[in-house]
Write an enzyme that holds these catalytic residues in place. Structure first.
Site, short mmCIF file in Angstrom:
data_model
loop_
_atom_site.label_atom_id
_atom_site.label_comp_id
_atom_site.label_asym_id
_atom_site.label_seq_id
_atom_site.Cartn_x
_atom_site.Cartn_y
_atom_site.Cartn_z
N LYS A 188 46.88 33.53 43.09
CA LYS A 188 48.36 34.33 42.77
C LYS A 188 48.74 35.59 43.25
O LYS A 188 47.55 36.21 43.51
CB LYS A 188 48.55 34.07 41.31
CG LYS A 188 47.53 34.70 40.30
CD LYS A 188 47.90 36.05 40.27
CE LYS A 188 46.69 36.89 39.96
NZ LYS A 188 46.62 38.43 40.23
N LEU A 248 42.34 35.98 49.39
CA LEU A 248 42.50 37.20 50.17
C LEU A 248 43.54 38.13 49.64
O LEU A 248 44.22 37.61 48.46
CB LEU A 248 42.95 36.82 51.53
CG LEU A 248 41.85 36.04 52.35
CD1 LEU A 248 42.44 35.43 53.55
CD2 LEU A 248 40.67 36.66 52.62
N ARG A 287 35.35 37.94 57.45
CA ARG A 287 35.58 38.76 58.67
C ARG A 287 33.82 39.46 58.99
O ARG A 287 33.95 39.64 60.34
CB ARG A 287 36.35 40.01 58.62
CG ARG A 287 37.98 39.21 58.57
CD ARG A 287 38.79 40.56 58.38
NE ARG A 287 38.80 41.23 57.07
CZ ARG A 287 39.24 42.47 56.70
NH1 ARG A 287 40.18 42.89 57.60
NH2 ARG A 287 38.90 42.83 55.74
N ALA A 333 36.52 35.50 43.76
CA ALA A 333 35.69 34.14 44.20
C ALA A 333 34.15 34.06 43.81
O ALA A 333 33.79 33.35 43.31
CB ALA A 333 35.80 34.03 45.85
N THR A 341 43.31 35.61 30.75
CA THR A 341 41.98 35.46 31.29
C THR A 341 40.81 35.45 30.46
O THR A 341 39.98 36.03 30.27
CB THR A 341 41.79 36.61 32.10
OG1 THR A 341 41.78 37.93 31.39
CG2 THR A 341 42.67 36.60 33.24
N TYR A 360 43.08 47.77 27.68
CA TYR A 360 43.46 46.18 27.98
C TYR A 360 44.38 45.55 27.03
O TYR A 360 44.25 45.81 25.83
CB TYR A 360 42.18 45.54 27.96
CG TYR A 360 42.14 44.11 28.28
CD1 TYR A 360 42.22 43.63 29.45
CD2 TYR A 360 42.05 42.97 27.05
CE1 TYR A 360 42.20 42.32 29.84
CE2 TYR A 360 42.09 41.78 27.45
CZ TYR A 360 42.21 41.56 28.75
OH TYR A 360 42.09 40.00 29.03
N TYR A 417 38.13 33.68 59.81
CA TYR A 417 38.94 32.75 59.10
C TYR A 417 39.18 31.65 60.17
O TYR A 417 39.11 30.46 59.55
CB TYR A 417 39.94 33.19 58.56
CG TYR A 417 39.77 34.28 57.40
CD1 TYR A 417 38.51 34.52 56.70
CD2 TYR A 417 40.36 35.68 57.18
CE1 TYR A 417 37.94 35.32 55.85
CE2 TYR A 417 39.97 36.59 56.48
CZ TYR A 417 38.72 36.46 55.74
OH TYR A 417 38.43 37.41 54.89
N CYS A 472 35.28 36.72 50.61
CA CYS A 472 34.32 36.87 49.69
C CYS A 472 34.85 37.80 48.58
O CYS A 472 34.21 38.90 48.31
CB CYS A 472 33.20 37.48 50.45
SG CYS A 472 32.31 36.38 51.46
#
Length: 330
Positions: A96, A73, A37, A15, A254, A234, A57, A11
């Site tokens: 990635k 993850l 988990r 995602a 992005t 940024y 998992y 999570c």
């Protein structure tokens, strides 16, 4: 076409913020289970999408209804769970970088090919149409012969406790923001790039690099400068500098789906600002993953492997600067 039934392995923020909403909106994907988990985290995330919550998992990989897994993850555990997912016969879309080492990246790409399974690195910016527009300008000779390439991606400092500050979890700017400009250089200059020199900096007592620079070079002497970091104002851009002008693209890595890209073309005759239609690189990436699974045409992972080689070379060749300030970062 039957939607691809996907299980979510973790999570993570990316995602919850980006991938799951895009996946739920696509007719080609169905979120069938979300694992964590923590049973409470899995339950909370699964309720939002009306799917099954799974604690742990391994239990997710045992579900027959899961055809593919999305893996957001921490970097350091990618390799192990990719390996487990492939062994369970699942296609894998992994954040990635695929792994934190060249040898494991090569090994897992080979394992996926041998099993006839799709393994895809979620390098989403490659699927945005703005880069094809830049390439078309360049290949049409808009700036003459390419002389140099520059790319930068950096973000403000992460909050205390962020996993990007953790060496054990594969944190650091190179593995997080650095892979973007490196991959952009590969995309435009090809796979024969070599690392000439590099610098990595650890600041404010961090155990991992928070900034870095590298000089790459092609066999015919075209240089690529890449810069990246976690402690910056940024910046997300690249430019191609040619014998007759420059092409500059901001918000390169992005951009949100509603962003209107503008390509800046600078030549002796003046500056043209070329607006492009908005595009959704998250949805595009998911659609490409589904298409690869359904067609049986495995993706060419040579770019991901060459990226891993360059990142490893940057890390190996870099001069390390350590600021011994004791300001805590988590």
């Amino acid at each position: 076409m039957t939607p691809l039934r996907v299980g979510i392995m973790g999570c993570a923020s990316i995602a919850l913020r980006k991938t799951l909403p895009a996946m739920a909106a696509l007719p080609g994907t169905e979120i069938v289970a979300i694992a964590s988990r923590s049973a409470d985290k899995a339950d909370e995330a699964a309720r939002a999408y009306g799917c099954r919550a799974v604690e742990g998992y391994p239990a997710l990989l045992e579900l027959d209804e899961v055809e593919a897994v999305y893996l957001p993850l921490p970097n350091a555990v990618h390799a192990g769970w990719i390996e487990h997912a492939l062994a369970a016969g699942k296609h894998v879309l992994a954040e990635k970088p695929l792994t934190t080492s060249v040898s494991r990246t090569r090994e897992l790409i080979g394992a996926a090919q041998a099993a006839g399974l799709v393994l895809m690195e979620n390098m989403m910016f490659l699927q945005h149409s703005q880069h094809a527009a830049v390439r078309e300008l360049f290949e049409d000779g808009a700036i003459g012969e390419l002389r140099a390439f520059q790319a930068s991606f950096a973000v403000p400092r992460r909050p205390p406790g962020d996993i990007r500050h953790s060496a054990e979890l594969g944190g650091g700017a190179l593995m997080d923001t650095g892979v973007y400009p490196v991959r952009a250089a590969l995309s435009f200059l090809g796979g024969e790039l070599d690392v000439v020199s590099a610098v990595l900096a650890r600041r404010h007592g961090q155990p991992v690099d928070s900034a870095g620079h590298a000089l790459l070079c092609t066999g015919d002497g075209v240089g690529a400068q890449v810069a990246f970091g976690h402690d910056h104002a940024y910046r997300s851009e690249y430019e191609l500098w040619g014998s007759a002008g420059r092409i500059v693209l901001e918000h390169a890595f992005t951009p949100p789906a509603d962003h209107i890209p503008v390509v800046r073309l600078e030549r002796h005759s003046g500056v043209d600002r070329i607006p492009l239609p908005p595009d959704d690189q998250v949805a595009n990436t998911l659609e490409r993953f589904v298409a690869a699974v359904r067609s049986g045409l495995l993706p060419d992972n040579e770019g991901a492997l060459r990226q891993a080689v360059l990142v490893d070379d940057i890390r190996t060749k870099a001069r390390l600067y350590v600021d011994h300030a004791t300001e805590p970062v988590g």
